[in-house]
Design a protein around this motif. Sequence first.
Motif, mmCIF file in Angstrom:
data_model
loop_
_atom_site.group_PDB
_atom_site.id
_atom_site.type_symbol
_atom_site.label_atom_id
_atom_site.label_comp_id
_atom_site.label_asym_id
_atom_site.label_seq_id
_atom_site.Cartn_x
_atom_site.Cartn_y
_atom_site.Cartn_z
ATOM 1 N N ALA A 175 13.789 37.196 27.547
ATOM 2 C CA ALA A 175 14.453 36.413 26.502
ATOM 3 C C ALA A 175 15.499 37.287 25.822
ATOM 4 O O ALA A 175 15.239 38.459 25.521
ATOM 5 N N LEU B 54 17.996 37.073 22.485
ATOM 6 C CA LEU B 54 18.206 36.304 21.268
ATOM 7 C C LEU B 54 19.235 36.993 20.378
ATOM 8 O O LEU B 54 19.329 38.222 20.354
ATOM 9 N N THR B 55 19.980 36.201 19.639
ATOM 10 C CA THR B 55 20.822 36.756 18.590
ATOM 11 C C THR B 55 20.006 36.844 17.298
ATOM 12 O O THR B 55 19.117 36.026 17.055
ATOM 13 N N TYR B 56 20.283 37.873 16.505
ATOM 14 C CA TYR B 56 19.669 38.006 15.182
ATOM 15 C C TYR B 56 20.735 38.467 14.206
ATOM 16 O O TYR B 56 21.914 38.593 14.569
ATOM 17 N N GLN C 171 22.896 30.844 21.236
ATOM 18 C CA GLN C 171 21.878 31.489 20.411
ATOM 19 C C GLN C 171 20.872 32.311 21.194
ATOM 20 O O GLN C 171 20.513 33.402 20.758
ATOM 21 N N PHE C 172 20.389 31.811 22.311
ATOM 22 C CA PHE C 172 19.405 32.566 23.081
ATOM 23 C C PHE C 172 19.457 32.157 24.543
ATOM 24 O O PHE C 172 19.951 31.078 24.886
ATOM 25 N N THR D 269 11.778 28.380 26.671
ATOM 26 C CA THR D 269 12.931 27.806 25.980
ATOM 27 C C THR D 269 12.501 26.741 24.977
ATOM 28 O O THR D 269 13.009 26.677 23.851
ATOM 29 N N LEU E 119 11.127 28.430 21.916
ATOM 30 C CA LEU E 119 12.177 29.029 21.082
ATOM 31 C C LEU E 119 12.963 27.952 20.334
ATOM 32 O O LEU E 119 13.382 28.179 19.191
ATOM 33 N N ARG E 120 13.191 26.820 20.947
ATOM 34 C CA ARG E 120 13.915 25.745 20.253
ATOM 35 C C ARG E 120 13.181 25.316 18.985
ATOM 36 O O ARG E 120 13.803 24.938 17.995
ATOM 37 N N PHE F 93 13.089 29.167 16.704
ATOM 38 C CA PHE F 93 14.244 30.039 16.493
ATOM 39 C C PHE F 93 15.098 29.534 15.327
ATOM 40 O O PHE F 93 15.367 28.334 15.207
ATOM 41 N N ALA G 205 12.825 37.940 14.483
ATOM 42 C CA ALA G 205 13.317 37.516 15.795
ATOM 43 C C ALA G 205 12.442 38.071 16.913
ATOM 44 O O ALA G 205 12.148 37.367 17.894
ATOM 45 N N GLY H 183 10.287 35.785 19.566
ATOM 46 C CA GLY H 183 10.487 35.930 21.001
ATOM 47 C C GLY H 183 9.218 36.334 21.734
ATOM 48 O O GLY H 183 8.920 35.812 22.816
#
Length: 288
Positions: free
Chosen positions: A31, A33-35, A150-151, A162, A165-166, A169, A178, A182
């Motif tokens: 995974a 991810l943005t943070y 976003q990820f 996914t 995370l939806r 996140f 984050a 994850g």
Amino acid sequence: MTMPYYASAEQVMRDRSEYARKGISRGRSVAVLTYADGVLFIAENPSSTLHKVSELYDRIGFAAVGRYSEFESLRVAGIRLADVRGYSYNRRDVTGRVIANAYAQTLGAVFTEQMKPYEVELCVAEVGDTPAADQLYRLTFDGSIVDEPQFVVMGGQAEAVTGHLRQHFTPGMGLAQALQVGVRALSAVSPVTAANGGGHEQLPAEQLEVAVLDRRRPKRTFRRVVGAALTGLLTDQPAPADPATAEATHAPSAPAPGTPPGLGDPTAVDTAGGDPAPGQQDDGTPQQ
């Protein structure tokens, strides 16, 4: 008289796609991810030497799933492309989009021209000066490229991760939050937690490979998060101020106030925080 074997182009491509998907699905998930302060890479990977996450250039990272020997050759090729382009022109000319386009062309050519496609799925991430400038590119085995906002989740049970995370996140999360989101998403489908009874058990730090692209650092933004720093982030507890811990996490001995534990001074020049020169890892197990 025997008739020559014939298969339509559509059937050939369908068979190649099915073959590649099966190989990728056997790998453990990754995974990206943005943070708030950059981009976070989380991979389920019990190996401490065969990495699925790596640095490509100053502000560009790489993550992959599938057959190790194949995505390792792509990783090394990406580093060489970035180095040559940065040396020949300007370091600002090396962008995630340039490297992602090169990967897409290579994967597409292999998929259409060779009998066996690459059993890999890649993510090229570039951290920008602001969260809005962060870029995540997902590349599939046939050369398709998608810009994710976003990820990105790849390999294993990617759809289940996914979906998790939806639900959980949130843009602008801190590093610890984050990471925990994850890891919980990966733990929900991990065979390791399933073997131990499933439930709400979380993957241990020993089963994880974690790294960040920290936009606060002026040059090399890629840092691996290991040891006490990783454990502290997973439990939301500060890591112990120990010189051995600082060395294990590639962090300077005097972090700035407010810096997450083990990640060092964001204003200091990183002289030991990234990976070594490309091509220094041995080939290993077929699927990662």
